[in-house]
Write an enzyme that holds these catalytic residues in place. Sequence first.
Site, PDB file in Angstrom:
ATOM      1  N   SER A 133       1.093  -4.316   4.599  1.00  0.00           N
ATOM      2  CA  SER A 133       1.395  -3.578   3.516  1.00  0.00           C
ATOM      3  C   SER A 133       0.849  -2.093   3.466  1.00  0.00           C
ATOM      4  O   SER A 133      -0.002  -1.679   4.009  1.00  0.00           O
ATOM      5  CB  SER A 133       0.467  -4.263   2.078  1.00  0.00           C
ATOM      6  OG  SER A 133       0.480  -3.360   1.017  1.00  0.00           O
ATOM      7  N   TYR A 158      -7.257  -6.413  -1.809  1.00  0.00           N
ATOM      8  CA  TYR A 158      -6.085  -6.654  -1.324  1.00  0.00           C
ATOM      9  C   TYR A 158      -5.947  -5.751  -0.098  1.00  0.00           C
ATOM     10  O   TYR A 158      -5.394  -6.281   0.899  1.00  0.00           O
ATOM     11  CB  TYR A 158      -4.903  -6.442  -2.221  1.00  0.00           C
ATOM     12  CG  TYR A 158      -3.381  -6.552  -1.872  1.00  0.00           C
ATOM     13  CD1 TYR A 158      -2.995  -7.653  -1.409  1.00  0.00           C
ATOM     14  CD2 TYR A 158      -2.735  -5.505  -1.677  1.00  0.00           C
ATOM     15  CE1 TYR A 158      -1.825  -7.958  -1.009  1.00  0.00           C
ATOM     16  CE2 TYR A 158      -1.386  -5.594  -1.011  1.00  0.00           C
ATOM     17  CZ  TYR A 158      -1.051  -7.021  -0.644  1.00  0.00           C
ATOM     18  OH  TYR A 158       0.378  -6.993  -0.071  1.00  0.00           O
TER      19      TYR A 158
HETATM   20  N1  LIG Z   1       6.807  -7.349  -2.411  1.00  0.00           N
HETATM   21  C1  LIG Z   1       6.106  -6.269  -1.955  1.00  0.00           C
HETATM   22  O1  LIG Z   1       6.653  -5.084  -2.395  1.00  0.00           O
HETATM   23  C2  LIG Z   1       5.288  -6.349  -0.840  1.00  0.00           C
HETATM   24  C3  LIG Z   1       4.679  -5.283  -0.483  1.00  0.00           C
HETATM   25  C4  LIG Z   1       3.731  -5.276   0.773  1.00  0.00           C
HETATM   26  C5  LIG Z   1       3.496  -6.696   1.361  1.00  0.00           C
HETATM   27  N2  LIG Z   1       3.985  -7.606   0.732  1.00  0.00           N
HETATM   28  C6  LIG Z   1       3.562  -8.799   1.476  1.00  0.00           C
HETATM   29  O2  LIG Z   1       4.727  -9.688   1.728  1.00  0.00           O
HETATM   30  C7  LIG Z   1       4.428 -10.974   1.510  1.00  0.00           C
HETATM   31  C8  LIG Z   1       5.411 -11.477   0.584  1.00  0.00           C
HETATM   32  O3  LIG Z   1       5.297 -10.998  -0.546  1.00  0.00           O
HETATM   33  P1  LIG Z   1       6.317 -11.418  -1.862  1.00  0.00           P
HETATM   34  O4  LIG Z   1       6.306 -10.418  -2.888  1.00  0.00           O
HETATM   35  O5  LIG Z   1       7.369 -12.306  -1.607  1.00  0.00           O
HETATM   36  O6  LIG Z   1       5.310 -12.385  -2.736  1.00  0.00           O
HETATM   37  P2  LIG Z   1       5.414 -13.835  -3.371  1.00  0.00           P
HETATM   38  O7  LIG Z   1       4.173 -14.061  -4.104  1.00  0.00           O
HETATM   39  O8  LIG Z   1       6.826 -13.878  -3.908  1.00  0.00           O
HETATM   40  O9  LIG Z   1       5.441 -14.977  -1.889  1.00  0.00           O
HETATM   41  C9  LIG Z   1       4.368 -15.319  -1.335  1.00  0.00           C
HETATM   42  C10 LIG Z   1       4.252 -16.754  -1.322  1.00  0.00           C
HETATM   43  O10 LIG Z   1       3.354 -17.267  -0.764  1.00  0.00           O
HETATM   44  C11 LIG Z   1       2.768 -18.519  -1.367  1.00  0.00           C
HETATM   45  N3  LIG Z   1       1.380 -18.624  -1.243  1.00  0.00           N
HETATM   46  C12 LIG Z   1       0.321 -17.846  -1.742  1.00  0.00           C
HETATM   47  N4  LIG Z   1      -0.756 -18.332  -1.264  1.00  0.00           N
HETATM   48  C13 LIG Z   1      -0.549 -19.432  -0.565  1.00  0.00           C
HETATM   49  C14 LIG Z   1      -1.234 -20.471   0.197  1.00  0.00           C
HETATM   50  N5  LIG Z   1      -2.710 -20.640   0.189  1.00  0.00           N
HETATM   51  N6  LIG Z   1      -0.676 -21.342   0.804  1.00  0.00           N
HETATM   52  C15 LIG Z   1       0.656 -21.225   0.931  1.00  0.00           C
HETATM   53  N7  LIG Z   1       1.405 -20.588   0.207  1.00  0.00           N
HETATM   54  C16 LIG Z   1       0.812 -19.701  -0.285  1.00  0.00           C
HETATM   55  C17 LIG Z   1       3.080 -18.475  -2.755  1.00  0.00           C
HETATM   56  O11 LIG Z   1       3.358 -19.643  -3.572  1.00  0.00           O
HETATM   57  C18 LIG Z   1       4.556 -17.474  -2.778  1.00  0.00           C
HETATM   58  O12 LIG Z   1       5.604 -18.394  -2.728  1.00  0.00           O
HETATM   59  C19 LIG Z   1       2.870 -11.158   1.138  1.00  0.00           C
HETATM   60  O13 LIG Z   1       2.286 -11.252   2.267  1.00  0.00           O
HETATM   61  C20 LIG Z   1       2.648  -9.820   0.538  1.00  0.00           C
HETATM   62  O14 LIG Z   1       1.308  -9.334   0.660  1.00  0.00           O
HETATM   63  C21 LIG Z   1       4.854  -7.550  -0.103  1.00  0.00           C
END
Ligand SMILES: NC(=O)c1ccc[n+]([C@@H]2O[C@H](COP(=O)([O-])OP(=O)(O)OC[C@H]3O[C@@H](n4cnc5c(N)ncnc54)[C@H](O)[C@@H]3O)[C@@H](O)[C@H]2O)c1
Length: 326
Positions: A133, A158
């Site tokens: 991130s 985070y």
């Molecule tokens: N969306 C953004 O802007 C953004 C920015 C930087 C980094 N990220 C990273 O990208 C990744 C995806 O983000 P997103 O926005 O799609 O989030 P999201 O919450 O929609 O997707 C994450 C998924 O992981 C699953 N999950 C969480 N904990 C879990 C566990 N213990 N076991 C199994 N599954 C689990 C959740 O149910 C969810 O479906 C994450 O790692 C997030 O930190 C996202």
Amino acid sequence: MRVLITGGAGFIGSHLAEKLAARGDQIVVVDDFNAFYSPDVKRENWKQVQAAARKHQAPAPSLHKLDICNAKQLEAKLDGGSFDQIVHLAARAGVRQSIHQPELYVRVNVMGTLNLLEWAHKHGVKKFIFASSSSVYGLNEKIPFSENDLIGKTISPYASTKLAAEQLCSNYSHLHGIECICLRFFTVYGPRQRPDLAIHKFARQIMRGEPVHQYGDGTTRRDYTYIDDTIDGVLAAMKYSKPFDIFNLGESETVELRYLIAQLEQILGRKAQVEILPQQAGDVPVTYADIAKARALLGYSPQTKIQDGLRKFADWFLARKKWDEH
Ligand SMILES: NC(=O)c1ccc[n+]([C@@H]2O[C@H](COP(=O)([O-])OP(=O)(O)OC[C@H]3O[C@@H](n4cnc5c(N)ncnc54)[C@H](O)[C@@H]3O)[C@@H](O)[C@H]2O)c1
């Protein structure tokens, strides 16, 4: 290609799974469908992935509902299944929530990542893509942020979990020869965006006629990245080969919060009732990606400007008609 996607029912994961399924890859998804936001939304996302596979007559994607923190369950359910790559997206996301639940964030984002790296090592997976991130840059003063910047000023649990997980990836690359590519995503948006993120939350508040909480004077800036551009970056990283590397995947343009709200008002055709609140702890003043490295080595080239991306988001959001959902 046989790919394990963790978090594949989430926002970014379901878009990636859909894309890979459409090109005929064999997809296995691990997701625990936790209630960080409605599991119904994740079930809806998963249906889209299944539909994409059917439409392209691709192998049916499979799903394991399990928690990545549970190493025994991982072992039992995945059953050694030989994967070419793991794309690890499962995490507790969200800066502000991590301040209230630091233990949970460390458990899932650090221990969960460690479990997966261990699993990859044990089962001979050669490549591991990790969703990091922009928050790892914290209060980095130099902008735009470059992968070469010396960073050590994270300001939320985070961000620290993501930095720690990057280091674990580096360890497993060095010690066990797993190719690990860390991708630093910069505020990703578009259809299916997480409901807690600014664009989705503001759109919901505007449509409901509720106050739109603007933290600070509106001059904080974010580098918003449209989902299709992020996915193109992930696909390019899946083809890239190096023992360990880190890439920024941003748009490399910044947008002020007050401009974002004004754009949403225009696109949704409704006035926002802006309520100005103090700046939130853990929020950084700016995120801004230097993407020269991703351009040069991955051929990454973001295409969608914020106005177009917001319109595509709004088309999805308005068609869905579920403003009461969190
Ligand atoms: N969306 C953004 O802007 C953004 C920015 C930087 C980094 N990220 C990273 O990208 C990744 C995806 O983000 P997103 O926005 O799609 O989030 P999201 O919450 O929609 O997707 C994450 C998924 O992981 C699953 N999950 C969480 N904990 C879990 C566990 N213990 N076991 C199994 N599954 C689990 C959740 O149910 C969810 O479906 C994450 O790692 C997030 O930190 C996202």
